[in-house]
Enzyme design. Structure first.
Site, PDB file in Angstrom:
ATOM      1  N   GLU A  90      52.309  28.229  41.560  1.00 25.62           N
ATOM      2  CA  GLU A  90      52.537  26.812  41.230  1.00 25.62           C
ATOM      3  C   GLU A  90      53.322  26.128  42.350  1.00 25.62           C
ATOM      4  O   GLU A  90      53.128  24.952  42.635  1.00 25.62           O
ATOM      5  CB  GLU A  90      53.257  26.700  39.876  1.00 25.62           C
ATOM      6  N   SER A 104      48.807  35.925  32.505  1.00 24.48           N
ATOM      7  CA  SER A 104      48.371  36.083  31.108  1.00 24.48           C
ATOM      8  C   SER A 104      48.699  37.451  30.515  1.00 24.48           C
ATOM      9  O   SER A 104      47.939  37.987  29.711  1.00 24.48           O
ATOM     10  CB  SER A 104      46.875  35.767  30.964  1.00 24.48           C
TER      11      SER A 104
HETATM   12  P1  PGA Z   1      51.430  33.415  32.429  1.00 23.74           P
HETATM   13  O1  PGA Z   1      52.311  33.066  33.727  1.00 23.74           O
HETATM   14  O2  PGA Z   1      51.927  34.726  31.901  1.00 23.74           O
HETATM   15  O3  PGA Z   1      51.632  32.258  31.496  1.00 23.74           O
HETATM   16  O4  PGA Z   1      49.998  33.518  32.898  1.00 23.74           O
HETATM   17  C1  PGA Z   1      52.706  34.063  34.614  1.00 23.74           C
HETATM   18  C2  PGA Z   1      53.420  33.443  35.767  1.00 23.74           C
HETATM   19  O5  PGA Z   1      53.069  32.313  36.128  1.00 23.74           O
HETATM   20  O6  PGA Z   1      54.351  34.036  36.351  1.00 23.74           O
END
Ligand code: PGA
Length: 252
Positions: free
Chosen positions: A97, A213
């Protein structure tokens, strides 16, 4: 045997009271979780209050981001020393991100990793390919590039303080998880790259977490893979029950 790390990345979630409440329950239930290192990464505002709760426990605190300079006119930014001051031991660097929404390049991440290590913060360095890169067969090329550029000029001795998180971008927050076989394939490649390209002699002891996830249903089969040493958990770490179940899977 590498001691697994289970880290909660709360992203931009939880107020101070919510973060403190979660940390208190975690401390009550898991301060003896000796087989696994637990790390909480709350938003900046909750770092100090959560650090106060976690003191005298074996649960570690991480920040989600930092700036590479020590101080200066960088409105909205925060330095490694400030994070240490707030009680952090780890910092997440290079989350996808940050790379995609905030334009962080491998060069910027290299500066951040270098600054973190110099200050005594341990980076959790995130790497991973996009869906397009995977589908065009570029996964290994991208992973190697991210590792080599992110850790450029980092002394071999300091690599022991770096934990890696393989987070395929297509699996983050999408509900799509890499299969244990897909993840293991990349994790073993990461370990080999750390050994060969970074000439790090102790790559077999490096923590390489999987993220994307992760939930109580899939965590067990992922963590059974030989090169997967824990998880960086986003969505499923917001709920105490599901985060606790993932920890329990590794402490059994
Ligand atoms: P998520 O995020 O488990 O919601 O996929 C993991 C992360 O971004 O570190």
């Amino acid at each position: 045997m590498v001691r697994p790390v289970i880290a909660a990345n709360w992203k931009m979630h939880k107020t101070i009271p919510e973060a403190v409440e979660f940390a208190k329950r975690l401390k009550e239930e898991f301060s003896e979780a000796g087989d696994v290192e637990i790390v909480l990464a709350p938003p900046f505002t909750s770092l100090r209050p959560v650090a106060d709760v976690l003191k005298d426990s074996s649960i570690h605190l991480a920040a989600q981001n930092m700036h590479w300079e020590e101080k200066g006119a960088y409105t909205g930014e925060i330095s490694a020393a400030m994070l240490i001051d707030a009680g952090c031991e780890f910092v997440i660097v290079g989350h996808s991100e940050r790379r995609t929404l905030f334009g962080e390049t491998d060069t910027i991440l290299n500066r951040k990793i270098s600054a973190a290590l110099k200050s005594g913060l341990k980076p959790i360095f995130c790497i991973g390919e996009t869906l397009e890169e995977r589908e065009s067969g570029a996964t290994f090329h991208i992973i190697k590039k991210q590792i080599k550029e992110g850790l450029n000029n980092i002394p071999s001795d300091d690599i022991r303080h770096v934990a890696f998180a393989y987070e395929p971008v297509w699996a983050i927050g999408t509900g799509k998880t890499a299969t244990p076989v897909q993840a293991q394939e990349v994790h073993s490649f990461i370990r080999k790259t750390i050994a060969d390209d970074l000439a790090y002699a102790h790559a077999s002891e490096t923590v390489i977490m999987y993220g994307g996830s992760v939930n109580p249903e899939n965590a067990g089969s992922l963590m059974n893979q030989p090169d997967i040493n824990g998880a960086l958990v986003g969505g499923a770490a917001l709920n105490f029950g599901s985060f606790g179940s993932i920890i329990k899977m590794l402490t059994r």
